[in-house]
Design a protein around this motif. Sequence first.
Motif, short mmCIF file in Angstrom:
data_model
loop_
_atom_site.label_atom_id
_atom_site.label_comp_id
_atom_site.label_asym_id
_atom_site.label_seq_id
_atom_site.Cartn_x
_atom_site.Cartn_y
_atom_site.Cartn_z
N UNK A 157 5.98 -26.89 72.93
CA UNK A 157 6.95 -26.52 73.97
C UNK A 157 8.04 -27.57 74.09
N UNK B 79 18.50 -18.84 83.36
CA UNK B 79 17.22 -18.14 83.53
C UNK B 79 16.24 -18.59 82.45
N UNK B 80 16.75 -18.69 81.23
CA UNK B 80 15.87 -19.11 80.14
C UNK B 80 15.35 -20.51 80.39
N UNK B 83 12.65 -20.55 82.90
CA UNK B 83 11.38 -20.09 82.33
C UNK B 83 10.71 -21.22 81.56
N UNK B 84 11.52 -21.95 80.79
CA UNK B 84 10.96 -23.07 80.03
C UNK B 84 10.33 -24.09 80.95
N UNK B 86 9.25 -23.74 84.00
CA UNK B 86 8.04 -23.22 84.65
C UNK B 86 6.86 -23.32 83.70
N UNK B 87 7.11 -22.96 82.47
CA UNK B 87 6.03 -23.01 81.49
C UNK B 87 5.57 -24.44 81.25
N UNK B 88 6.54 -25.35 81.16
CA UNK B 88 6.18 -26.75 80.93
C UNK B 88 5.32 -27.26 82.08
N UNK B 89 5.70 -26.91 83.31
CA UNK B 89 4.92 -27.39 84.45
C UNK B 89 3.50 -26.82 84.41
N UNK C 78 7.11 -15.67 80.09
CA UNK C 78 6.59 -16.83 80.81
C UNK C 78 5.54 -16.42 81.82
#
Lengths: 485, 112, 247, 464
Positions: A157, B79-80, B83-84, B86-89, C78
């Motif tokens: 990621x 927005x992208x 999303x990134x 949020x995913x990282x967290x 996500x």
Amino acid sequence: MNPVLAIVAPFLAAFTIPLFFVFRKRWIGSSIVLFGILSALLSLFVAAGGERAVVMGGWNPEVGITLVVDSLSTAFLILAALGFSASLSAATEAFGYGPWRFYVLFFLSWAATNGIILTGDLFNLFVFFEIFSVAAYLVVAYPPRSWQAIEAGFKYLIFGTVGALFLLIGIAYAFMATGQLNMAILARVLPRAPETTLSVVIGCLVVGLFIKSGTVPGHFWLPDAHSSAQTPVSALLSGVFVKVSLYALIRLTFLLFGNADGRVFFVLLLFGTVTLCLGHLMAFQQEDIKRLLAYSTVAQVGTIVIAIGCASAGGIAAAVYHAFNHMAAKMGLFLVAGVLAEDRASRDIAQMRGLFRHRPLFVLAFCLFAASIAGIPPLNGFMSKWFLLVAAAERGALIPAAAVVAGTVLSAAYYLRAITAFFSPAETEPPHLRPHPVTGAIVMLLALLGLVLALAPYIDPLREGLLAVGSDTSSGARYIGRVLQ
Amino acid sequence: MLPISYGTAIIVFCIGLYTILSKRNLFKTVIGLSLMEGGVLMLITSSGYVPGGVPALLPFAGGEPVNPLPHSFTLTAIVIGAADVALALAFIIKIHRRYGTVDIDKIRGLRG
Amino acid sequence: MKSPRNLQRLGALALSLALGWWLWQGVTISPFQGITGPAARYIHGTARDTGAANVVAAILFDYRGFDTLGEASVIYTTVCGVALLFAKRRYRRSSHGLSFIVKRSMALLVPFILLYASSIIVMGHLSPGGGFQGGSVMATVTILFCVIYGSSFEAARVSPKVKETIESSGALLFVLIGLVGLVTGGAFLTNIAAGFPRGTMGQLFSGGTIPLLNIAVGMKVGAGLSTLFYSMVKILEDPTESSPPEV
Amino acid sequence: MTRPDSLSLIMIALALFMTVASSLFAGAKGKEAFWRDLAPLWLFCLFACLTALASTWLSFIIGLELSTLSLFTVIRRGDEATSRLYLLAQLSGASVLLFATALGSSFGGNLPLGPVSEKLFPLFVIGLGVKAALPGLHFWLPRTHSQAPTESSALLSGYAVKMGIYGLLRLVDGPSPPLLLLGIVMALYGVVQALLQHDAKRLLAYHTISQLGFIVAALSTGTPLGRTAALFHVVAHALFKGLLFLSAGSLEKLYGSRDLNQLGRAGRDAPLLFGLFLVGASAIAGCPFTSGYAAKIVIKSALADQGQAVLGLQLAGLGTTLSFCKFGCYGFFRSLGNKKGGSPSGSPGKNAYAAMGLLALATIFLGITPLFLPLLPLGAKALLAPQALVDGLIPLVGGAALFALFPRLFRPRQGDVADVENALVPAGRLLLRPLAFLRRSHTGRLRTYIALIVAALIAIFHSL
């Protein structure tokens, strides 16, 4: 058939599977299979439908978003369809239909892959790359109980996001200099941009794609992700995901920077060679079989990047051909390695003794795939390596060609180590013996595909097709004409 | 006016990069990523600048509108990016469960 | 121990500055000569092509609507992924929320927040705003619920399944609207040309598919973000796992 | 594929004959043994024939690698590590060849099998040299030949290395002094090493190198006479070396050892075996009226204007005689080890004798025919000329005399003699050290990784 269907079908699958989960739980399994077949068929139909360009919303290409089917995207559409269906079948056997969210992610990545392959718009490419990457981080991190998977997913990621940011900068600079986003139009106007801007655009886009595809120095996530993921996912990562980024690399370098006096190709040759050497040398030292395969993937990415760096029609044909061969062989290798590792409950090569008596067919298939990857004639891997060597020789790139040749010996050495372990007698019987009928069938089909590919240079339509991919893509004029007709 | 805007964007980007390269806390890494993204988005938005432009809402009251295209794809990119992040967290929470730390140099289970 | 750290920082600084220098070199600032390229078409053609008053919304949902489908799918991915990462059968009840006064005033506020969110979504083609923004505002309701009433109450009011349904149907709606264009003989996501009414510019019912797509995206983003928040908060509150990281 | 010429046909005939003899020796009984033992040999034969029929360098390489693979599966049964060494060495050679071929090819057409441009010539020689065991590139040969199962040793020495020679024959079309030098060095080096060996098969392996030196020297002249001489010696050497390997293998079967220190009773126990060995040994030593004699006479006359080269070859011939005196003496008659010993365990078997008999007959036939038929361009007369006889007898008599005079000097020793192969392990270790560093540099530190990426990006900016 409208090309957009190849993107919409997997999207539809991803959007309806949750509804099935809420309302009709029993239908999930069959819907996954049906949607898988539908998506694959639609991709193949679009690929078979010939060259064309359509604009979303019926606008002109400058204003709307264009989807383009040309020979290069046709080839990669077929590759993606084959790879995704193989991985989907393997996944349904390995996981069952239980983790439906996994399949949602799977279909989303499929849609994104088809999107990347078809889109003719630079920013749209970025958007699809993001869906694709986010889905990829998550399928790598599945199942969430495995800490390696989580760590690998997180690394992926961070790398992926940095790569995406570089891509975005590149797109932003291209937009800033020209005000355009359509790739065909950009191909015309971008060369008129100032020198430094152009170098920033090239550098950022190329490095972004290096990270996404796992070329040195952006390769650090790749072995972790490929080795920690579940078997069908590893197969998918190596077979398709890496190739999609390489597709974007081929497309962008030849379309946008093809006439920027070739310096970008020198960069590709340089980094491709480094990647190839590093991948082989690292694979040589691995004890974990999946990690070995992952580093071998790094090396093969380097090979394909070298082929792109040859900057000729022959080089592109070799790159596409090699991408197909690597897909067939590496997916097979990962699937077999997964089955064998499960039997021994270990991925350590030293532990995998005596598996030939245990699963002779799988081990023989492993040998076949390994020989193909290493480039033993007359298997498919040798054929594409030969094309690549000729392309490199025509370009005068002697050191990369020598590296490719040396890599053959080195990869034979490390694959031989694994194969020797399989064939040597074991002290203990493998603890597990679960039948894998579906995986077995897929492995056989992949082996068959490999053999067909080995004959590709002798089958006229296939050879002509490959050469056409090369000649169409290297000039870009045909692509531009198709979009702006 | 415009050079300052571009310069700020690049400086923000560099601060983000510096954060990623020098901080060991995972959360700070994510903050660095967000900063980098912010920098890029500022750059994109700046490129749509029109001297004395008005918002791109019809009818244009008194003047030429700014370039709406960068705005639209900034929105998309925001927005992208969200999303990134949020995913990282989410990943960080999971990683903390396993390693008991958010020090990036200590999360090295996979190497070699 | 001290000096390698400083050396690292110095290296990081040097790399950042070098990259920044190159990026600065690459910036092209040409004197402004009027808007050209696709942007000019967007500015001058929006009224005729789409009937929407908000040019940015017209670009987002009509000219480049395909980008928006992708962008919404990123959120969708996500959300799905975070739910997958934190897949758990059952959550335990944890916090009990804040005081009675806060709870009551929250209850009074909720309808207004929802109304505001809906107006942002529905008026997306007329004024700044749209599906993403409205959806996000709507998701704040979830966040407020979680903070004030405790997360279990929130789950009892709007079950995750309902959110899932809303999210997926929003996404599905988007694709189906797009397919209408395809079926009527045009291209995917065709708007006016596919027979959607253009309406009068500035009215609520104008812009063809743009308001519909806004609503679809609003459903998707609103439900998605609240699922996202809910999943993450649940895992943080889960007492069976170790304490949340200290920042 | 072009119409096969006589060279190809001779190679194919040789391949078939050698495979027949080898598989006769292996003598598999039962279905499983057939698939395990014989199938790889015949696969090898098939690919060897394809190689001989190849019309382009590419198809030549494909055949070469396939034949390597099929022999690899046979050698695996002898020794695992050796087979790996063999495979990797051959692959490296084929890779160099492939690289060179690619440089000469284009998408328009493949490089036809034949002479190549000046620049590519050294690469081709290196590539083929691994197969043909040119000095320095022979590191794989002694170990492989000695460790492999006997039937594959015979094939290896009898045919596999000749494929490299075949390639050189196709490649060289003019005089090539460096190649001549290499040939002489090979011939002498092989003999010297062979004299120092005590393992029967290893000794034979070094003689293979030495005899290949004769062939390389002959073909490096580039004249039709030289080429014919080389080809004749290829055939002759294949036959008698196959015979010698099979007899060494039979000794091993009988006594369970290949060490000349342990043997020495076979002359009494198996006189027939000694007779067969004698045919091979006299041929390789160049005894008049054997195939080796004819071959060497032609080679010398092809090199007539190169006095020093002929001298070198004569020296090598002398060493050969010495070495085979030693083999015959300690292998069959004089027992050094456990004097009492036991009776031989088992016997070589009828099929082994049949195989050896076949090869011996062929050797004798090949030795006698040129005396009557003008098989060689020199004509039959030249072989019977007194000058030729004297030339042929000098190394023979000299060697025998030396052996008789200094018998203690030529006793088999204990321990191994250093060769290039001993350098492989230290060299590998030396190479592995930087590799380990490479692996350690993958530290798992994300920040370092990202810094590297940024540095690469800046470097790319600079280069663009």
